[in-house]
Design an enzyme around this catalytic site. Structure first.
Site, mmCIF file in Angstrom:
data_model
loop_
_atom_site.group_PDB
_atom_site.id
_atom_site.type_symbol
_atom_site.label_atom_id
_atom_site.label_comp_id
_atom_site.label_asym_id
_atom_site.label_seq_id
_atom_site.Cartn_x
_atom_site.Cartn_y
_atom_site.Cartn_z
ATOM 1 N N LYS A 230 0.838 -1.118 -0.054
ATOM 2 C CA LYS A 230 0.129 0.284 0.043
ATOM 3 C C LYS A 230 0.686 1.229 0.228
ATOM 4 C CE LYS A 230 -3.886 -2.353 0.190
ATOM 5 N NZ LYS A 230 -4.966 -2.281 -0.608
ATOM 6 N N ASP A 258 -0.277 -0.023 -4.645
ATOM 7 C CA ASP A 258 -1.862 -0.078 -4.546
ATOM 8 C C ASP A 258 -1.930 1.540 -3.880
ATOM 9 O OD1 ASP A 258 -4.643 0.284 -4.213
ATOM 10 O OD2 ASP A 258 -4.658 -1.796 -3.494
ATOM 11 N N GLU A 284 -1.935 0.314 -8.828
ATOM 12 C CA GLU A 284 -3.430 0.113 -8.606
ATOM 13 C C GLU A 284 -4.084 1.180 -8.068
ATOM 14 O OE1 GLU A 284 -4.172 -3.904 -7.366
ATOM 15 O OE2 GLU A 284 -5.912 -3.207 -6.222
ATOM 16 N N GLU A 311 -11.472 -2.382 -8.546
ATOM 17 C CA GLU A 311 -12.010 -3.061 -7.450
ATOM 18 C C GLU A 311 -13.193 -2.127 -7.236
ATOM 19 O OE1 GLU A 311 -8.837 -2.811 -4.659
ATOM 20 O OE2 GLU A 311 -10.228 -2.084 -3.217
ATOM 21 N N ASP A 334 -13.969 -7.395 -8.929
ATOM 22 C CA ASP A 334 -14.456 -7.736 -7.606
ATOM 23 C C ASP A 334 -15.917 -8.520 -7.670
ATOM 24 O OD1 ASP A 334 -14.072 -6.234 -4.450
ATOM 25 O OD2 ASP A 334 -16.030 -7.172 -5.116
ATOM 26 N N HIS A 361 -9.511 -8.768 -7.411
ATOM 27 C CA HIS A 361 -9.412 -8.125 -6.258
ATOM 28 C C HIS A 361 -9.870 -9.062 -4.994
ATOM 29 C CE1 HIS A 361 -11.612 -5.567 -2.735
ATOM 30 N NE2 HIS A 361 -10.146 -5.447 -2.634
#
Lengths: 446, 446
Positions: A230, A258, A284, A311, A334, A361
């Protein structure tokens, strides 16, 4: 509920109720799911059960949320009750396209979207529960149930409205028919090899550098070939963490990042240029999931860093445009965001037509359990590709499911139990029901 | 409630509750709102009141829906209660930007969108109620309250996240500052002249040709310079109705058409080419409101027919892209779809920067009452333009409002009562509350 195929005469079976439950896990106490936009999620599920007049026959689905608002999702599920109560099970499972259109086509409910947000996610969960019911009746895991439908049955499940400028029914049929001769061999291959997974477990923003490095080493030792970090709170932190991660895993492991929608377009470009040196597998959600043109602009500016989103992409019309605009190198799907299996099949076929790889995801609660079926159905019945893609994996909350995912050597093992793996244990439903469950009695939670 | 400015000491005033009510009007019994996608709407409002500890001081807002699902909207409004209960009224009205970000920025609720659908509309209604409260406290109609804020106060209310590649805070400030010297003269002009309206009343699909022609003649006699027809069910019908309408009103009255999202892109192009001969003022919602690139493709193919959308455009990021892609010649805005006054100010400033005219969406229940304020604030504080645009008008359900719109000679008369004109009469709230009101007791309704 009995996991084997119910051996009963279903000709007279009817859906008698749509049962719903607000279930929440107090994950914010541990910061396990922290990212740049979601500092304190309580992973939650608005659960739905299509209950029939046969005690052994139910269909299960859920909307994944991160806490507050799970009650709103439950209310949206409840609003669909009148559309399903009394329906013949045979009629539903033999026309899953018609069933989905019955829900998405309610003009009054459609006003609340259309085809986006709370109402659309609720429809998706009910549609997914109907697919669960169909797969259980057939005695097959959902991936295999889909993969053994005829191409004509698959396209009949899809709503091509708003897609015909990018993918027609005939084009979809051609893609599906081309896969038919390979299906049996791919099923055997999948059962033998599993499907690649990647892991986000090392990368949460709440973790120390040491914890991130330790978990990254463990991920590689466990067989994962891709990890994800992240990013997006502090650029200097991100440069340091990407460097540390690259040093830790070496050059042969892919590192994705992400940003969870953190940036405006100019910020994304400036920030990502600082991370190009670390051979990023993909960035992402660099910006708003609605910003198709923004993703395209970022992609042009930071090439060759691959761009992805999906997602939070709310329906097939948005995916269509991501592909048409050349806005992404790959996408997430997703299982619990769009209008159910039907719409995800449309999205997978669009991705196949445009040659865009799909990295589903997962994480949260139950998303791994669901989305593995879609990726595996894609491999067998659509693309025949799996080694150039991977399903996200987070080792979290699987113990609450009756048929939890199985990961071995960094790969998802193909499920064999009938259904969509969406059913939670009765004890979990009881203990984590919000607000009355014991998990929410011990302290005030969020 | 007292319509004049409450003369009370508000320093100690607090919001004590967020009251909600599900109100529905059985309009489907008459087909007055029928169009190609919405055959049988029951115009409804999920109403919200910010109640304070002063009996004469409340803020009112609502989400407009068309029936089923209004209870889901009410649940979403209820979910926001914890964010507003206990807040100081002064703190809210002096930082309406912070108030809106408090709601849109709740990371757990944000997951349910983000910034779209049921949850975002609920946030918009609560934010609108806060603006109503602010304008009432100031003793001004909302349009004038906004128009007399400083440019700095207006930009402070706007969330520029995801906009900076198209409109920066400084650019917005420059647009607003350029208008300041003209504000007073424009206010006087508005009070004297009103603001142009156009009418959809003749054009519902459920009407016979004769009724359409009679209502079109009446509209022209009443001073309207633009009428709008619903299209999209049958091409031959649409050709006939457009020809009849053109013959009825002559060449000097503008005729717009509205397909309410009925078509795929190729269908829209083929259909609209049959209608070019009738000098169409604009085609509204030819396809999915999410399909930015689709609108751009249609626009290129049927030029010079002007293309528009917006009543279902869910947030500022989507409007931004409609402008960036050159997808529209004009847009609708809706006062109860996006995140409230704040986000509509962002959209109006984006439209001003890109030189796109705004024809606000209205009708339903209460949408005329709300959106007139936004169009008038735009005229005074942003664009200084009103004669090249118009606000939709449908003569329907206004009798339920304490401060209903006033239309004279085809123009909206500027409201003068304090607030946002959003408050319904107590008798209407009582009689049309769903399902307990008397309007829903006499028969089964929908």
């Amino acid at each position: 509920m009995n996991q084997s195929a119910p051996s009963l005469d279903t000709r007279a079976a009817r859906i008698v109720a749509l049962d719903t439950l607000d279930v929440r896990f107090p994950t914010s106490r541990e910061l396990d799911g922290s990212d740049a936009m979601n500092p304190d999620p309580d992973y939650s599920a608005a659960c739905v059960t299509l209950r029939t007049n046969h005690p052994d026959l139910c269909g299960h689905g859920f909307v994944f949320t991160i806490g507050r608002g799970n009650d709103v999702q439950k209310a949206a599920l409840d609003a669909l009750s009148e559309h399903v109560a009394g329906l013949s099970v045979d009629a539903v499972v033999n026309d899953l396209g018609g069933f989905a259109r019955r829900l998405t086509g309610d003009s009054q409910l459609r006003w609340l979207g259309p085809e986006k947000g709370v109402m659309h996610m609720a429809i998706g969960a009910v549609v997914n529960a109907a697919w669960d019911l169909a797969a259980r009746l057939a005695g097959k895991p959902l991936w295999r149930y889909i993969a053994e439908l005829s191409p004509e049955e698959i396209v009949a499940a899809i709503d091509f409205r708003y897609l015909s400028d990018a993918l027609t029914r005939d084009e979809a049929l051609a893609i599906l028919r081309a896969a038919v001769p390979h299906r049996q061999q791919r099923i055997e291959q999948l059962l033998a090899e599993g499907y690649p997974a990647y892991t986000t477990s090392p990368g949460w923003l709440g973790y120390s550098d040491e914890k991130m490095q330790r978990l990254a080493r463990e991920a590689v030792a466990d067989g994962f070939r891709t990890i994800k970090l992240k990013v997006g709170l502090d650029a200097a932190d991100d440069v340091r963490r990407c460097r540390l991660a690259r040093e830790t895993v070496g050059p042969d492991i892919a590192i994705a990042i992400d940003a969870n929608q953190r940036w405006d377009v100019p910020d994304a470009i400036a920030w990502l240029k600082q991370l190009i040196a670390f051979d990023i597998a993909w960035i992402e959600e660099p910006t708003s999931p609605d910003d198709i043109l923004g993703h395209a602009a970022i992609r042009r500016a930071v090439a060759p860093m691959p761009i992805s989103t999906g997602e939070h992409t709310h329906n097939r019309v948005m995916f269509k445009q991501l592909f048409q605009a050349g806005a992404v190198d790959l996408v997430q799907i997703d299982a619990a965001r769009v209008g159910g299996v039907n719409e995800n099949l449309a999205i997978l076929l669009l991705a196949a037509k445009f040659g865009v790889r799909v990295f589903p995801h997962a994480g949260g609660v139950g998303l791994c359990e669901l989305v593995q079926h879609l990726a595996m159905a894609d491999f067998v019945a659509i693309t025949g590709r799996k080694e150039d893609r991977a399903i996200e994996f987070v080792d979290h909350l699987h113990e609450h499911f009756i048929d939890p995912v199985v990961i071995r050597e960094g790969r998802y093992i193909a499920p064999t139990a009938p259904g969509f793996s969406a059913e939670m244990k009765q004890t979990s439903l009881r203990d984590y029901a919000f607000p009355q469950g014991v998990a929410w009695q011990t302290d005030s939670g969020a």
